[in-house]
Design an enzyme around this catalytic site. Structure first.
Site, PDB file in Angstrom:
ATOM      1  CG  ASP A  10      41.781  32.499  36.104  1.00  0.00           C
ATOM      2  OD1 ASP A  10      43.096  33.235  36.226  1.00  0.00           O
ATOM      3  OD2 ASP A  10      40.941  32.985  36.205  1.00  0.00           O
ATOM      4  CG  ASP A  12      41.453  39.344  37.448  1.00  0.00           C
ATOM      5  OD1 ASP A  12      40.969  40.197  38.165  1.00  0.00           O
ATOM      6  OD2 ASP A  12      42.646  39.322  37.477  1.00  0.00           O
ATOM      7  CG  ASP A 167      37.309  33.416  34.045  1.00  0.00           C
ATOM      8  OD1 ASP A 167      38.633  33.209  34.269  1.00  0.00           O
ATOM      9  OD2 ASP A 167      36.816  34.811  33.716  1.00  0.00           O
TER      10      ASP A 167
END
Length: 223
Positions: A10, A12, A167
């Site tokens: 991922d 961001d 996240d």
């Protein structure tokens, strides 16, 4: 080209911590419309979601024809706030490790392409990945597994010999649904929340000894 092993990231909150910038951009956007947003709401209902989902949930009273305009406004606010970027600790070393072993690298994100390119260029990683998967350009974004399945397909990879890093809840659910072992990044959410969403392990950054032990063992197994 088939890959013996693949890493899927991922962007961001995983390769770079931009949560504060995104949160502020959403606060400004909602403030312009006389609304407000708490950090808890951002973390539980916005972080990691696609703009289509966010717009439908937070602006049900706004004509759908305006949703794209609102999303574009938020992303413009975010990009204007980006200055000096610092990759998550250990990220550059992990990319070096992957390059030296011929390990495929994909970035899989729900962010718009303009955001992703801005961040990857700012981090100096744009030329170091094999493929960039923009979920907004697919039929379905995270938490659907399609973005991760697409990343694997483009890499010529196999979920059994791959690791993902996420996240957000939607990201972990997407990678896990694609049958990829997923490390939850403890950027914003509690470890147990990440584990409950499907993470196999939780790390603070890419220097975690448990990550390196797993990678070295995994690559030896498939070599």
């Amino acid at each position: 080209m088939s890959r013996n092993f693949s890493l899927l990231f991922d962007l961001d909150g995983t390769l770079v911590n931009t949560d504060e910038l995104h949160f502020h951009a959403f606060q400004v956007l909602l403030g312009e419309l006389g609304r407000s947003l708490t950090l808890e709401t951002y973390q539980s209902r916005i972080m990691g979601a696609t703009n289509d989902v966010i717009m439908r949930e937070f602006f049900p009273d706004v004509p759908q024809s305006r949703h794209r305009q609102l999303a574009d406004r938020k992303e413009a606010l975010f990009r204007a706030s980006v200055s000096r970027l610092e990759p998550t600790a250990g990220a550059l070393e992990l990319f070096d490790w992957a390059c030296s072993r011929g390990v495929g690298i994909a970035v899989v994100t729900n962010a718009p392409r303009a955001n992703a390119q801005l961040l990857l260029n700012g981090l100096g990683l744009a030329d170091r990945i094999d493929t960039l998967v923009i979920a907004d350009e697919l039929a379905r974004g995270k938490p659907d597994p399609l973005p991760y399945l697409t990343g694997l397909e483009r890499l010529g990879g196999d979920a059994r010999h791959a690791v993902a890093f996420e996240d957000s809840l939607s990201g972990i659910r997407a990678a896990s649904a694609a049958k990829i072992y997923t490390f939850g990044m403890r950027t914003a959410l509690p470890a147990q929340t990440l584990l409950d969403a499907g993470a196999g392990d939780v790390i603070d950054d890419f220097t975690a000894p448990s990550l390196w032990r797993m990678l070295d063992e995994a690559v030896q197994t498939v070599s």
